[in-house]
Each structure stands twice: as C-alpha cells, then as structure tokens.
Design an enzyme around this catalytic site. Structure first.
Site, mmCIF file in Angstrom:
data_model
loop_
_atom_site.group_PDB
_atom_site.id
_atom_site.type_symbol
_atom_site.label_atom_id
_atom_site.label_comp_id
_atom_site.label_asym_id
_atom_site.label_seq_id
_atom_site.Cartn_x
_atom_site.Cartn_y
_atom_site.Cartn_z
ATOM 1 N N LYS A 278 12.086 40.805 -29.331
ATOM 2 C CA LYS A 278 10.835 41.325 -29.875
ATOM 3 C C LYS A 278 11.070 42.696 -30.496
ATOM 4 C CE LYS A 278 7.614 39.410 -26.422
ATOM 5 N NZ LYS A 278 6.769 38.611 -27.317
ATOM 6 N N ARG A 352 5.793 28.986 -21.829
ATOM 7 C CA ARG A 352 5.528 27.542 -21.742
ATOM 8 C C ARG A 352 6.693 26.823 -21.084
ATOM 9 N NH1 ARG A 352 4.725 27.409 -28.086
ATOM 10 N NH2 ARG A 352 4.059 29.510 -27.518
HETATM 11 N N1 BES Z 1 4.401 37.022 -23.692
HETATM 12 C C1 BES Z 1 4.297 36.623 -25.043
HETATM 13 C C2 BES Z 1 2.850 36.537 -25.534
HETATM 14 C C3 BES Z 1 2.080 37.834 -25.578
HETATM 15 C C4 BES Z 1 1.943 38.521 -26.779
HETATM 16 C C5 BES Z 1 1.453 38.328 -24.453
HETATM 17 C C6 BES Z 1 1.229 39.702 -26.824
HETATM 18 C C7 BES Z 1 0.742 39.503 -24.488
HETATM 19 C C8 BES Z 1 0.617 40.203 -25.666
HETATM 20 C C9 BES Z 1 4.932 35.245 -25.238
HETATM 21 O O1 BES Z 1 6.014 34.972 -24.415
HETATM 22 C C10 BES Z 1 5.438 35.173 -26.636
HETATM 23 O O2 BES Z 1 6.313 35.920 -26.953
HETATM 24 N N2 BES Z 1 4.873 34.275 -27.442
HETATM 25 C C11 BES Z 1 5.281 34.123 -28.784
HETATM 26 C C12 BES Z 1 5.365 32.632 -29.086
HETATM 27 C C13 BES Z 1 6.021 32.317 -30.410
HETATM 28 C C14 BES Z 1 7.470 32.698 -30.392
HETATM 29 C C15 BES Z 1 5.859 30.839 -30.661
HETATM 30 C C16 BES Z 1 4.232 34.792 -29.678
HETATM 31 O O3 BES Z 1 3.052 34.755 -29.376
HETATM 32 O O4 BES Z 1 4.661 35.392 -30.669
HETATM 33 MN MN MN Z 2 7.849 35.650 -25.187
#
Ligand code: BES
Ligand code: MN
Ligand code: ZN
Length: 503
Positions: A278, A352
């Site tokens: 990230k 997930r």
């Molecule tokens: N933990 C994150 C989601 C999240 C984002 C929680 C902002 C709290 C605040 C999750 O694991 C994630 O990174 N999701 C990705 C999924 C994508 C790669 C399909 C996302 O939302 O970008």
């Molecule tokens: Mn994630």
C-alpha cells in the site's frame, strides 16, 4: 469512573454538577428542569425567554447556582424536537453532557434520565442508552500518554425520582455500562499500534477476556491451523515474522439450544498490502484492520456477561499481511480448508482470504446463521461513507434481523446487492475463484468470494471499513477507531428467535 443509579430527588444529590435537559421549543420547563428553574429563581426560564438556550439537539449551557442548590453548577442539554427523540439521541445527549462536564472539571455529576419522562422512552431503554452514551463518550486512549489527561470524572449518577420506575432505571444503567465498556474494549484493541498487538497478543487478549467472562477459548497456532487445512490463512501470514493465530470463542448456554450463531471477524493485525504494498497514506491506520475481529471479541464479551439462551461462537483468523521474503505472491494459488482453490490476483485483498478459511471452519457448528464483520474494502467508504456498514447477504430474513438490531443500537447498515452477476467478476481462469474482481462494485465482489465459502447457510457479511476508523468527532464516537459492531452483533444475539426461514 463509575456510572451509578440512584433513587430520589435530583436536586439533593451530593454532586458538584447536575445535568438537566430541555426539548426544543419548550418555554415553560416542567419536571426536573422545572424544579431546577424554581430553585434558581426562574433563571432557566429567563435564559429560554431571552433566546440564550433553544433546546437544540446537543446544545449546552451551564450556570452557577450560588448556593441555591447543593451542586455548584447546572448543565442544561438540548434534546432537540420532542417527536424526534430516540435512543440514539439519548446516547448522544448523555455523551455530550458527560464530556462537557469533564471539560468543566466536574468530578461527580448527577443527571436525570433523558427521555424517560415526556420523551416517551421506556425507562430501562432510556437508562441503558444514557449509560452507553456516557461510557462511550468519555472514552480516551491513554496507554501511551505519560501525563494523564488531568480532568477526569469520578462518577456519573442517573437519578430517578419515581420509585416504581427505579428498578428499570437501575437495570438499564448497569447494562448500558457493561455494553459501553465492551465497545471501549474493542476500541482499545483496534487503536493499539500494530507492533504491540500482533496475532499472538490479540489471541492473548481474547483468551484473558474469555476467562473473565466465562467463555471457552481455544487458540490455534500455525501447526494446528495447518492441521485444519486452513492454508489460505497460512499463505497470508507467510510474509510476516509474526506467527498467525486462529481464535475460537465458544459460549454454550446452560440449557441446550439447537440454535447456533457463528460470528466471524477479520483479524489482520497490520495490513501493509503485502507484496502489493500500500502507499503510505493508505497504510497509516492499518493497525485497525483487525477491527472486525475485535468487534466479534467485544460481542462475545457481552455474550459472556448476559448469557443468552442460544449458542454463540466467535471466530477470528488473526494474521499480519507483510511483504517479507517468504511472502505469498500475486499469481499464487492457495487451497482453502474446504478444498476450493483461490488465485491470488492481489495480495492486498487478504481479508477475504483469511475469512474464507474461517467460514469453512464455521461449518462444523452447523450454524443457524453466520455473520462476518471485516474492514474489507476501501470501496465501501466510497459507496456509503462513514455512516453505514455495507451489508451483503444470501438471506433476506437474516439481513432484516441485522438491520433491525442496528436500528436499536444506532449502528447503521445498508444493503448492497449481491447479484449473481458479481460472481462472474471473481471467476478465475486457473482456479475456482480469484481474490479480486476489478474496481467496479469492489465491496460486492469481496462478498462474492466469501459467498463461495458459506455453504448456503444463512449469512450476512458486514463491511465496516467506512464506519470503523473516523476522523470525525461525534458525541459518543470520538475520532479514531469507533468500536463499531460489538453492540450490533450482540443485539442480534439478544433478540434471536428460532425459525429463520430457509433461503
Ligand atoms: N484493509 C483493507 C481495506 C481498508 C481500506 C480498510 C481502507 C480500511 C480503510 C483491505 O485489506 C484492502 O486492502 N482491500 C483492497 C482490496 C483490493 C485490492 C481488491 C482495497 O480496498 O483496495
Ligand atoms: Mn489489504
Ligand atoms: Zn486489510
């Protein structure tokens, strides 16, 4: 800080500040506020007549009593319009009053129970909401503060004049206090820095709570997780130096029940994104990526306290998501505990993945219902903002129960459609399913993957990424991790009735 209930005359409490209230538009205060007004020589009616206080929701005004009554100060809180008053507003005004009193340096405050009189709320419900709002509103995370924040309340006493109503008020206050503390426990866990709460520490916190609240707790380490074939959890944790854990909290009621509710919470104790790292801003609050898991642990704390007549299981797959040398990679294929294979399109869609194995594990309880809760997608923040969790389901009846529970607790949910078309987006060329489905409908494709692992059982998925962490300061939700979901999940359990329709 103690939250207490007392029966008697509100003006005679040995408090240094008393809290009374006013509905919007009332010019001649009655009840307790009328009594304060008389004791203070009509000062309150004068302030109202002059337009200095209108009774708008969460409006505050305080004045000195100059010895006219025992307390040095009176704090007046606005309740808004009478026909709009609700449990949610009762929580808010109690929180606002308590925080204002604390800022004023008060130590012992006495308050009437907002809404139990002309507000029309049931006295037990009103008192419960007031205690919840008080405990939640006063929350501060001070573990790493060298100097304590100075001003602190010692006690908040809710006073009921009517002896017939008092037992209900006393019950409400004690229940609301436990409920508020459980949510604060969730906030503590979700706020703790990632390095100070790795999976083993989260498991330890769950196990300590379980001992205190009479729950059975089993913690699986990497070997036991491998023995259960939960290879997807192992895959996610491979890039981390911190071993994963699988937390099982088990509440079995004294009298056997054929109803079992399984609660599943995402327990990613820090989410870097893994090799799909990230960017900095997005990573900044990923210590709270276990908020769903913490919410489940908090709900189980309430289950342990209230001992409902149904069986309740809490499952939390706990792992870090790190880009270490041994990390799982985009393109890898992992095999879940039920034998299904998942193509890893993006290592940042890890929530997930760990939930998939946990949902397989849930099947052994032959659940009447499964509810999972997770900070799963950034997309849900775009869709619903910070005021509702996304709800996705395969069962309208269960969704209706969760929605109704949320109306009770003030934790909104909003359904997003899990149409079959979305399942197309997570089809893989080389495995049974892949872990992303593109940008379109990003929250729903997350749910579409989970659905493959619930084995047709009544199931609700709550995406709490929007409601968990907030930079807004609301009356009983100070900025930071909100602790969303513990009260909601427990309310579903508390209101549970047999006979959820099939399908
Ligand atoms: N933990 C994150 C989601 C999240 C984002 C929680 C902002 C709290 C605040 C999750 O694991 C994630 O990174 N999701 C990705 C999924 C994508 C790669 C399909 C996302 O939302 O970008
Ligand atoms: Mn994630
Ligand atoms: Zn995550």
């Amino acid at each position: 800080m103690n939250v207490l209930a007392a029966q008697g005359n509100f003006l005679e409490q040995g408090a240094d500040l008393i809290v009374t209230n006013l509905f919007e538009g009332v010019t001649q205060p009655g009840g307790a506020t009328g009594a304060v007004d008389r004791a203070l020589n009509s000062q309150l009616s004068d302030l109202i007549a002059a337009g200095d206080f209108e009774g708008k929701l969460n409006e505050t005004l305080y004045l000195y009593t100059h010895g006219a009554i025992a307390a040095r100060r009176v704090l007046l809180i606005g309740l808004g319009k009478q026909d709009e008053f609700s449990l949610e507003r009762a929580r808010q005004v109690a929180a606002k009053a308590a925080r204002t009193a604390r800022d004023l340096g008060a130590k012992q405050i006495a308050s009437i129970v907002h809404g139990a009189g002309i507000g029309g709320l049931d006295p037990a419900d009103a008192a419960r909401a007031a205690a919840e709002g008080t405990v939640l509103g006063l929350y501060r995370y001070q573990r790493y503060k060298s100097d304590e924040n100075g001003k602190d309340l010692e006690s908040v006493t809710f006073v009921e004049a009517d002896a017939a109503k008092f037992p209900a008020v006393a019950t409400g206050v004690s229940e609301g206090t436990v409920i508020g503390k459980s949510q604060n426990f969730v906030r503590d866990l979700a706020t703790t820095p990632g390095s100070d709460l790795p999976p083993a520490a989260l498991a330890e916190a769950a196990s300590t709570m379980a001992q205190e609240f009479g729950l059975h707790c089993t913690i699986l380490g990497p070997e036991e997780i491998a023995a259960e074939n939960m290879n997807v959890i192992l895959g996610v944790s491979r890039g981390s130096a911190q071993p994963c854990r699988f937390i099982v909290l088990d509440y079995t009621p004294a009298e056997t029940s054929d109803q079992t509710i399984v609660l599943v919470g995402k327990g990613i104790t820090f989410d870097t994104g893994g090799l799909n790292l990230k960017p900095g801003d997005s990573m900044r609050h990923m210590e709270s990526d276990m908020a769903g898991g913490a919410g489940v642990i908090g709900a189980m704390r309430l289950v342990g306290h209230f001992k409902p007549p149904v069986r309740v299981i809490g499952l939390v797959p706990a792992s870090e998501n790190m880009p270490g040398a041994n990390a799982f990679k985009p393109g890898d294929i992992l095999r879940a505990a039920n034998g299904k294979t998942i193509e890893i399109d993006n290592t940042d869609a890890e929530g997930r993945l760990v939930l998939a194995d946990a949902l397989c594990y849930a099947q052994r309880y032959n659940p009447s219902a499964i509810i999972d809760m997770a900070t799963l997608t950034g997309a849900v923040i775009i869709a619903l903002g910070q005021h509702a969790a996304g709800l996705m389901t395969n069962h309208a009846g269960l969704a209706a129960r969760v929605t109704a529970a949320g109306e009770q607790t003030g934790e909104r949910v909003w359904e997003l459609p899990l149409w079959p078309e979305f399942e197309e987006q997570v089809k893989s060329d080389i495995a049974d399913v892949k872990n992303t489905g593109g940008r379109a409908g990003g929250s729903i494709t997350g749910a579409a993957l989970l659905k493959k692992f619930v084995d047709e059982k009544p199931w609700v998925h709550l995406d709490i990424a929007g409601v968990d962490y907030t930079d807004m300061d609301r009356p009983y939700i100070p900025k930071g991790s909100s602790g969303y979901g513990a009260r909601l999940l427990f309310q579903v359990v508390r209101d549970w009735e047999d006979g959820l329709d099939s399908a």
